[in-house]
Write a protein that holds these residues in place. Sequence first.
Motif, PDB file in Angstrom:
ATOM      1  N   GLY A   1       0.837  -1.199   0.000  1.00  0.00           N
ATOM      2  CA  GLY A   1       0.000   0.000   0.000  1.00  0.00           C
ATOM      3  C   GLY A   1       0.871   1.248   0.000  1.00  0.00           C
ATOM      4  O   GLY A   1       2.087   1.173   0.189  1.00  0.00           O
ATOM      5  N   GLU A   2       0.246   2.373  -0.204  1.00  0.00           N
ATOM      6  CA  GLU A   2       0.975   3.642  -0.265  1.00  0.00           C
ATOM      7  C   GLU A   2       0.909   4.327   1.097  1.00  0.00           C
ATOM      8  O   GLU A   2      -0.164   4.530   1.649  1.00  0.00           O
ATOM      9  CB  GLU A   2       0.357   4.528  -1.339  1.00  0.00           C
ATOM     10  CG  GLU A   2       1.221   5.691  -1.746  1.00  0.00           C
ATOM     11  CD  GLU A   2       0.685   6.415  -2.979  1.00  0.00           C
ATOM     12  OE1 GLU A   2       1.331   7.378  -3.407  1.00  0.00           O
ATOM     13  OE2 GLU A   2      -0.387   6.022  -3.488  1.00  0.00           O
TER      14      GLU A   2
ATOM     15  N   ASN B   1       5.900   6.474   0.528  1.00  0.00           N
ATOM     16  CA  ASN B   1       6.627   5.205   0.474  1.00  0.00           C
ATOM     17  C   ASN B   1       5.647   4.086   0.149  1.00  0.00           C
ATOM     18  O   ASN B   1       4.432   4.229   0.366  1.00  0.00           O
ATOM     19  CB  ASN B   1       7.297   4.896   1.821  1.00  0.00           C
ATOM     20  CG  ASN B   1       8.606   5.640   2.003  1.00  0.00           C
ATOM     21  OD1 ASN B   1       9.533   5.502   1.217  1.00  0.00           O
ATOM     22  ND2 ASN B   1       8.660   6.449   3.045  1.00  0.00           N
ATOM     23  N   LEU B   2       6.182   2.987  -0.323  1.00  0.00           N
ATOM     24  CA  LEU B   2       5.386   1.776  -0.514  1.00  0.00           C
ATOM     25  C   LEU B   2       5.762   0.791   0.576  1.00  0.00           C
ATOM     26  O   LEU B   2       6.941   0.527   0.795  1.00  0.00           O
ATOM     27  CB  LEU B   2       5.650   1.165  -1.896  1.00  0.00           C
ATOM     28  CG  LEU B   2       5.368   2.078  -3.099  1.00  0.00           C
ATOM     29  CD1 LEU B   2       5.644   1.325  -4.400  1.00  0.00           C
ATOM     30  CD2 LEU B   2       3.932   2.583  -3.079  1.00  0.00           C
ATOM     31  N   ASN B   3       4.777   0.276   1.280  1.00  0.00           N
ATOM     32  CA  ASN B   3       5.025  -0.662   2.380  1.00  0.00           C
ATOM     33  C   ASN B   3       4.116  -1.867   2.272  1.00  0.00           C
ATOM     34  O   ASN B   3       2.988  -1.766   1.764  1.00  0.00           O
ATOM     35  CB  ASN B   3       4.790   0.025   3.727  1.00  0.00           C
ATOM     36  CG  ASN B   3       5.749   1.169   3.989  1.00  0.00           C
ATOM     37  OD1 ASN B   3       5.427   2.323   3.744  1.00  0.00           O
ATOM     38  ND2 ASN B   3       6.935   0.856   4.476  1.00  0.00           N
TER      39      ASN B   3
ATOM     40  N   GLU C   1      12.339  -3.361   8.377  1.00  0.00           N
ATOM     41  CA  GLU C   1      12.245  -4.773   8.019  1.00  0.00           C
ATOM     42  C   GLU C   1      11.577  -4.971   6.659  1.00  0.00           C
ATOM     43  O   GLU C   1      10.677  -4.235   6.272  1.00  0.00           O
ATOM     44  CB  GLU C   1      11.487  -5.543   9.106  1.00  0.00           C
ATOM     45  CG  GLU C   1      10.052  -5.096   9.348  1.00  0.00           C
ATOM     46  CD  GLU C   1       9.905  -3.897  10.265  1.00  0.00           C
ATOM     47  OE1 GLU C   1       8.776  -3.669  10.737  1.00  0.00           O
ATOM     48  OE2 GLU C   1      10.885  -3.182  10.499  1.00  0.00           O
ATOM     49  N   GLN C   2      12.047  -5.989   5.944  1.00  0.00           N
ATOM     50  CA  GLN C   2      11.542  -6.336   4.615  1.00  0.00           C
ATOM     51  C   GLN C   2      10.972  -7.752   4.648  1.00  0.00           C
ATOM     52  O   GLN C   2      11.374  -8.583   5.471  1.00  0.00           O
ATOM     53  CB  GLN C   2      12.667  -6.268   3.582  1.00  0.00           C
ATOM     54  CG  GLN C   2      13.407  -4.946   3.554  1.00  0.00           C
ATOM     55  CD  GLN C   2      12.561  -3.829   2.991  1.00  0.00           C
ATOM     56  OE1 GLN C   2      12.141  -3.877   1.839  1.00  0.00           O
ATOM     57  NE2 GLN C   2      12.309  -2.804   3.803  1.00  0.00           N
ATOM     58  N   ILE C   3      10.042  -8.043   3.738  1.00  0.00           N
ATOM     59  CA  ILE C   3       9.467  -9.395   3.714  1.00  0.00           C
ATOM     60  C   ILE C   3      10.375 -10.350   2.940  1.00  0.00           C
ATOM     61  O   ILE C   3      11.112  -9.956   2.035  1.00  0.00           O
ATOM     62  CB  ILE C   3       8.051  -9.421   3.106  1.00  0.00           C
ATOM     63  CG1 ILE C   3       8.052  -8.874   1.673  1.00  0.00           C
ATOM     64  CG2 ILE C   3       7.071  -8.694   3.978  1.00  0.00           C
ATOM     65  CD1 ILE C   3       6.771  -9.147   0.928  1.00  0.00           C
ATOM     66  N   ILE C   4      10.329 -11.618   3.337  1.00  0.00           N
ATOM     67  CA  ILE C   4      10.990 -12.681   2.577  1.00  0.00           C
ATOM     68  C   ILE C   4       9.947 -13.747   2.270  1.00  0.00           C
ATOM     69  O   ILE C   4       9.023 -13.981   3.044  1.00  0.00           O
ATOM     70  CB  ILE C   4      12.179 -13.295   3.352  1.00  0.00           C
ATOM     71  CG1 ILE C   4      11.742 -13.779   4.751  1.00  0.00           C
ATOM     72  CG2 ILE C   4      13.328 -12.315   3.454  1.00  0.00           C
ATOM     73  CD1 ILE C   4      12.841 -14.501   5.500  1.00  0.00           C
TER      74      ILE C   4
END
Length: 597
Positions: free
Chosen positions: A110-111, A127-129, A147-150
């Motif tokens: 989402g934005e 940002n895009l999250n 943190e980023q998704i895996i």
Amino acid sequence: MTLGLCMIVKNEEKNLPRCLESVKDIVDEIIIVDTGSTDSTVEIAESYGAKVLLYKWDDSFANARNFSLQKASKDWILIMDADDELKEDDKDKVIHLVNDKNSDVDVYFGETLSYVGDAPGSDIYTNLNVRFIKNGKGIKFKGDIHEQIIFENKNNARLVDVRFYHYGYLNKTVEVKNKRKRNMQIIKKTLEDNPKDSFMLYNMGTEYMALGNFSEALNYYKKSYEDFNPDLVAFNSKLILKMIYCYEVLGEFKEEIELINEGLKYYPEFTELEFRRAMVFYNRKKYDMAIEALNKCIDMGEPPAVFRDLSGVGSYRVYYLLGAIYFDMENYDESYKYLDKALKLNCKFTEAILKISQIMFIKKFSVDEIELKLTNYFNGTVDENTNLLLSDIFYNKDKFDVAYKYAEKAEKYKINSAKVNYYKGVLLFYQRRFKEALDSLSKVEIGNFYNNSIYYSILCEIFNNQYNHADSLLDITKKFNENEKTAVYKTFKDIMQGNKYSPISEDKEDSVEFLIPIFDLLEMILKSNSFDEFKKAVQLLNLINDDSILLLLGKLYYRRGYFEFAYKEFIRSIKIYEKIDIEALEMMKLILIYKEV
């Protein structure tokens, strides 16, 4: 299908109600992981029916986030922070997304529209999250911070037009939570294990940039840029943009333009890069080149979501900058036209409101006309901040009664009472309604406006001949660590009271420290049309040893519109101190032209 909200929080009593209110009627479950709150966060969460789980903080946002995912039991998981708020208009989109049985998407981005500055307004960065995760697909987060998704399996991800406001980067929030120090400690620890981690190098650069250390920020950005991969669009497009900003602040014009050109080769739809080019030329008064770049921005339009950072770079900000250019060129009709376009696209764009109001005053619109035109832009969306903005506009033109009217209108919202009471007190002071001013100023609590409210109160007491009360307030100022200012106000009180007084400073170097508080005080008194008090206050200039006092006094008279007095002081400065500067000479020239006209 069902939707559960997962959050990690700590001491979010001020933000949490706004967040939960925005989603409470579309989620079937609220999982809140608390990492050690000492305020009423937990109680607030439980009042919304949340399942609150305590988690010992281990300096890893990913670990806490994954813990919350493990506890989710619904088909879809909504990821939010306590300082987020789902945009009201997008609730139906969320419901449709969750119930779309034909979708093969496992993750939706989402934005995020982040407010920056002192209060929510037109300064928004995008940002895009990750916002929506299909439960049970093995999706986790990694990274102790940002943190980023895996993906453990082959998962599909897509951007969805669902927007969230973010309040966590407003100045007061960042300061109170000391986010910068916390973030840098976590990033430093990560870089010790992997010094070439491009994402963490980028994040460290961003922390230094937020602290105003642009040289160190650029060093980290350059290290991150060494492994540049144009296919990582969301990350590397922002990296380029932030490097450009650092080059601008550091005055490295050649490198800045080269990087803008390079970035547009990689990302031709990245409108903000062209907008930055326009800013480069505008800041260097190369107006023709700036206008050319701005016209390109209009042709390009707003960028796709993946390239959005600063809002309005293909629309209202472009028209504002065109208006600013023509304003600087004194083409006020053309300037007004573009500023009008900007405000019709974004009525809350403060800079455009301020600039267009300047033009109205220059063109001698009546106060009624100015009020009508400005309020029409807001189209019924006037709030506390809008009223205070309008108050500022009329205050800056010495229309204190009109400004006071808008401060009173702001008062009914009861959001920022300290600021509103301060505004009211100051505006009453300048109307010489000293007793009423004291009443408002006395309500200002310790905070951003407290110190100034005390100094205004001292003047009110002096003007009311309440010297004992002024002494009590002067005692309070001793805690402010503003010794020069306190000394100036005390000496002024002694002058007004008829007491004996001594030179404030006989040393030439030390006297410089007293110039600003003395001339600030003189301007306040002159602005309030307190002429008898001003004549006495001018005696302060005899109590310091500085050869610029007559020059500064002339400039003060000029700013306040007392041109003959200004001219006389400039002449005295030349005769007595042999001191004049280019600004004063220009003022003298304009005074002579004005007299001839």
